[in-house]
Design a protein around this motif. Structure first.
Motif, PDB file in Angstrom:
ATOM      1  N   ILE A   1      11.583  -6.035  -1.076  1.00 28.31           N
ATOM      2  CA  ILE A   1      11.325  -6.476  -2.451  1.00 28.31           C
ATOM      3  C   ILE A   1      11.125  -7.990  -2.490  1.00 28.31           C
ATOM      4  CG2 ILE A   1      12.445  -6.790  -4.695  1.00 28.31           C
ATOM      5  CD1 ILE A   1      13.620  -3.977  -4.341  1.00 28.31           C
ATOM      6  N   ARG A   2      11.971  -8.704  -1.785  1.00 31.11           N
ATOM      7  CA  ARG A   2      11.815 -10.169  -1.752  1.00 31.11           C
ATOM      8  C   ARG A   2      10.451 -10.566  -1.196  1.00 31.11           C
ATOM      9  NH1 ARG A   2      17.713 -10.739  -0.833  1.00 31.11           N
ATOM     10  NH2 ARG A   2      18.433 -12.107  -2.520  1.00 31.11           N
ATOM     11  N   ARG A   3      10.064  -9.947  -0.099  1.00 30.33           N
ATOM     12  CA  ARG A   3       8.766 -10.272   0.493  1.00 30.33           C
ATOM     13  C   ARG A   3       7.633  -9.941  -0.465  1.00 30.33           C
ATOM     14  NH1 ARG A   3      11.065  -7.619   4.947  1.00 30.33           N
ATOM     15  NH2 ARG A   3       9.630  -5.863   4.679  1.00 30.33           N
ATOM     16  N   PHE A   4       7.741  -8.806  -1.154  1.00 29.61           N
ATOM     17  CA  PHE A   4       6.704  -8.414  -2.102  1.00 29.61           C
ATOM     18  C   PHE A   4       6.596  -9.431  -3.230  1.00 29.61           C
ATOM     19  CE2 PHE A   4       5.647  -6.389  -6.150  1.00 29.61           C
ATOM     20  CZ  PHE A   4       4.394  -5.865  -5.869  1.00 29.61           C
ATOM     21  N   MET A   5       7.727  -9.829  -3.796  1.00 28.47           N
ATOM     22  CA  MET A   5       7.702 -10.771  -4.917  1.00 28.47           C
ATOM     23  C   MET A   5       7.155 -12.117  -4.482  1.00 28.47           C
ATOM     24  SD  MET A   5       8.662  -9.043  -7.511  1.00 28.47           S
ATOM     25  CE  MET A   5       9.002 -10.290  -8.756  1.00 28.47           C
ATOM     26  N   GLU A   6       7.575 -12.585  -3.317  1.00 31.01           N
ATOM     27  CA  GLU A   6       7.081 -13.868  -2.837  1.00 31.01           C
ATOM     28  C   GLU A   6       5.588 -13.820  -2.548  1.00 31.01           C
ATOM     29  OE1 GLU A   6       9.688 -14.573   0.413  1.00 31.01           O
ATOM     30  OE2 GLU A   6      11.367 -15.238  -0.855  1.00 31.01           O
TER      31      GLU A   6
ATOM     32  N   GLU B   1       5.155  -0.805 -10.117  1.00 34.29           N
ATOM     33  CA  GLU B   1       4.547   0.190  -9.239  1.00 34.29           C
ATOM     34  C   GLU B   1       4.439  -0.360  -7.810  1.00 34.29           C
ATOM     35  OE1 GLU B   1       1.542   3.220 -11.376  1.00 34.29           O
ATOM     36  OE2 GLU B   1       0.595   1.499 -10.434  1.00 34.29           O
ATOM     37  N   GLY B   2       3.916  -1.576  -7.704  1.00 31.10           N
ATOM     38  CA  GLY B   2       3.729  -2.180  -6.391  1.00 31.10           C
ATOM     39  C   GLY B   2       5.037  -2.410  -5.669  1.00 31.10           C
ATOM     40  N   MET B   3       6.054  -2.829  -6.386  1.00 33.18           N
ATOM     41  CA  MET B   3       7.353  -3.113  -5.788  1.00 33.18           C
ATOM     42  C   MET B   3       7.997  -1.845  -5.236  1.00 33.18           C
ATOM     43  SD  MET B   3      10.760  -4.596  -7.645  1.00 33.18           S
ATOM     44  CE  MET B   3       9.851  -5.988  -8.297  1.00 33.18           C
ATOM     45  N   VAL B   4       8.004  -0.781  -6.027  1.00 32.40           N
ATOM     46  CA  VAL B   4       8.617   0.469  -5.580  1.00 32.40           C
ATOM     47  C   VAL B   4       7.852   1.045  -4.391  1.00 32.40           C
ATOM     48  CG1 VAL B   4       9.167   2.840  -6.243  1.00 32.40           C
ATOM     49  CG2 VAL B   4       9.601   0.963  -7.842  1.00 32.40           C
ATOM     50  N   VAL B   5       6.540   0.974  -4.449  1.00 32.28           N
ATOM     51  CA  VAL B   5       5.721   1.468  -3.340  1.00 32.28           C
ATOM     52  C   VAL B   5       6.026   0.679  -2.064  1.00 32.28           C
ATOM     53  CG1 VAL B   5       3.351   1.540  -2.459  1.00 32.28           C
ATOM     54  CG2 VAL B   5       3.871   2.469  -4.719  1.00 32.28           C
ATOM     55  N   ALA B   6       6.141  -0.650  -2.175  1.00 30.35           N
ATOM     56  CA  ALA B   6       6.432  -1.483  -1.002  1.00 30.35           C
ATOM     57  C   ALA B   6       7.783  -1.127  -0.402  1.00 30.35           C
ATOM     58  CB  ALA B   6       6.402  -2.966  -1.394  1.00 30.35           C
TER      59      ALA B   6
END
Length: 501
Positions: free
Chosen positions: A191-196, A292-297
């Motif tokens: 999640i951290r990597r996705f948000m960053e 959506e993107g966060m949960v998928v990641a």
């Protein structure tokens, strides 16, 4: 491996009682042995040994010397050879101890080890003739003496409350539990990597609040002696994060610990972890895409697929997820059109008919929300964005332009449970002031979950807040979903329990 080699069904036999272990501890000290070492220079983890030498053929030896360490979880002494199994994380590794290699004294010391002891071993890697990858030690050292025996059953603790209360033992003997928490840490990292990667920065906001806000919930209250004032453990970081939007940070998130003085259940713990994120210049649609993107990641990180099973239900996380309004879903479930055009009396009769307990102070919006939660929410198995929540139950969300009784808000529901909550943020300070006033009326009428009146937050809004979307997602519930865990206690290292008798 000889015929006497340890088998998995023979591991973790009945151990010595505590008194015998204490006597061994005293005996070690009497001869000048330190039973609690300060360090051991490990060269390889058990997993690294398996990765590096897993291709050895039966009977083949490696030339390299390794130093490994772990907890003894199995032992068999056959006089001149002994098999110890140490556990390092979730990987077990066998030590094939031989008296002619260790020497009689060192072998005798190793034979006196107990299950649960931490040891270090130095030696060469070998695969026995029966195919077990092992370290053949030339040196074994006690690193930390265990005074309590491990649970007798090989498959570990079975009493649920004991598992939660003594998580440290649960992690030792139940490898699936360790894997669940390894998955949790990977989910948070993903999640951290996705948000960053989306340009968000991670920030920290206060956990002690002078005014409870950011969500409707009953807070924990404490007192600061030096300031002589009551403070509240945060129920949500929302109002502080939105202050940062005013200050010019346009994409912020916080993975935070929040506290709500409410009931305990398979879905609720008094303290829990959630992520809240705010992004300027977007709205509810942008928050749906972000969620959506966060949960998928996270799912791809720990499962490698978007198809999973949760408690027997097949779930497909492949986007896009359906987007349905609360009124549509509730109308379908009730068998009649549900809207604000219905009279208050009609909505209350519907609530009575469907077994929904209601309060005389509730308006139409609260009644509709309760009907939805009773009739619809539990039936939504596949990921679904439920949109357009009533204004009455959404004091921080922007009003829907075409219907001011509704808001631009969604909740993500999976397997009948709320996983995320988001809105197009209310950035009008005049509107927000009116809604805070309504919350204070509710609090005065006895609603101890209503938000406080935060004058400083209103002052911040009056400096100008950009249009924005905001989202909060329950990390604990997401981990439950992705690890097929039935209870929130299964994904919390130390869940809250009543005091031990």
């Amino acid at each position: 491996m000889t015929d006497g080699e340890l088998t998995s069904s023979e591991r973790l036999p009945v151990d010595d009682p505590i008194e015998v272990r204490r006597a061994k501890l005293d005996a070690l000290r009497d001869v000048g042995e330190q039973p609690y070492k300060d360090r051991f220079d490990r060269t390889h983890t058990a997993a690294a040994v398996v990765e590096s030498w897993g291709s050895l053929e039966p009977g083949e030896d490696a030339a390299e010397t390794v130093a490994v360490a772990g907890r003894v979880i199995a032992k068999r002494d056959q006089g001149k050879i002994m098999f110890l199994v140490i556990r390092d994380g979730v990987t077990d590794l066998q030590l094939f101890c031989r008296v002619n290699i260790l020497g009689a004294d060192a072998y005798a010391s190793a034979a006196d080890l107990d299950l649960g002891d931490w040891i270090g071993a130095t030696g060469t890697v070998s695969r026995t003739r029966r195919g077990e990858l092992s370290v053949v030690p030339t040196h074994v050292v006690l690193l930390s003496k265990s005074l309590r025996p491990l649970p007798e059953k090989f498959h570990g603790l079975t009493d649920v409350e004991t598992r939660y209360r003594q998580r440290y033992v649960d992690l030792i003997v139940n490898l699936d539990v360790r894997r669940t928490f390894d998955a949790r840490f990977r989910i948070v990292s993903a999640i951290r990597r996705f948000m960053e990667s989306r340009g968000f920065i991670e920030v920290e906001t206060p956990m002690l609040h002078p005014i409870p806000g950011g969500a409707t919930a009953r807070p924990f209250v404490t007192h600061h002696n030096a300031l002589d004032m009551d403070l509240y453990l945060r129920i949500a970081p929302e109002l502080y994060l939105k202050r940062l939007l005013v200050g010019g940070f346009d994409r912020v998130f916080e993975i935070n610990r929040s506290f709500r003085n409410e009931g305990i259940s398979v879905r609720h713990n008094p303290e829990f972890t959630m992520l809240e994120a705010y992004e300027a210049f977007t709205n509810i649609d942008g928050m749906m895409d972000l969620t959506e993107g966060m949960v998928v990641a996270a799912a791809k990180e720990v499962l490698g697929t978007l198809e999973l099973e949760y408690q027997g239900a097949a779930i497909d996380l492949t986007p896009p997820w359906p987007r349905r309004t609360m009124l549509e879903l509730t109308s379908e479930a009730a068998g009649e059109a549900i809207s604000f055009d219905l009279t208050d009396a009609h909505l209350r009769r519907l609530a009575d008919h469907h077994g929904v307990t209601h309060d005389p102070a509730w308006g139409k919006g609260k009644l509709i929300t309760e009907l939805y939660e009773k009739l619809v929410e539990g039936s939504l198995v596949q990921p679904t964005f439920v949109t357009e929540y009533p204004l009455e139950t959404s004091p921080l969300a922007r009003k829907k332009p075409s219907d001011p009784q509704l808001t631009e808000r969604f909740e993500l529901i999976v397997c009948g449970r709320e996983l995320a909550n988001a809105f197009s943020e209310l950035v009008d300070p005049v509107d927000q002031r009116e809604r805070f006033a309504e919350q204070m009326k509710a609090k005065g009428a006895g609603d101890d979950e209503a938000m406080g009146y935060d004058e400083d937050y209103l002052r911040a809004m009056e400096y100008g807040m950009p249009p924005a979307g905001g989202m909060g997602i329950g990390i604990d519930r997401l981990v439950m979903l992705l690890t097929d865990s039935a209870s929130i206690r299964d994904v919390l290292l130390f869940p809250h329990l009543r005091p031990e008798a």
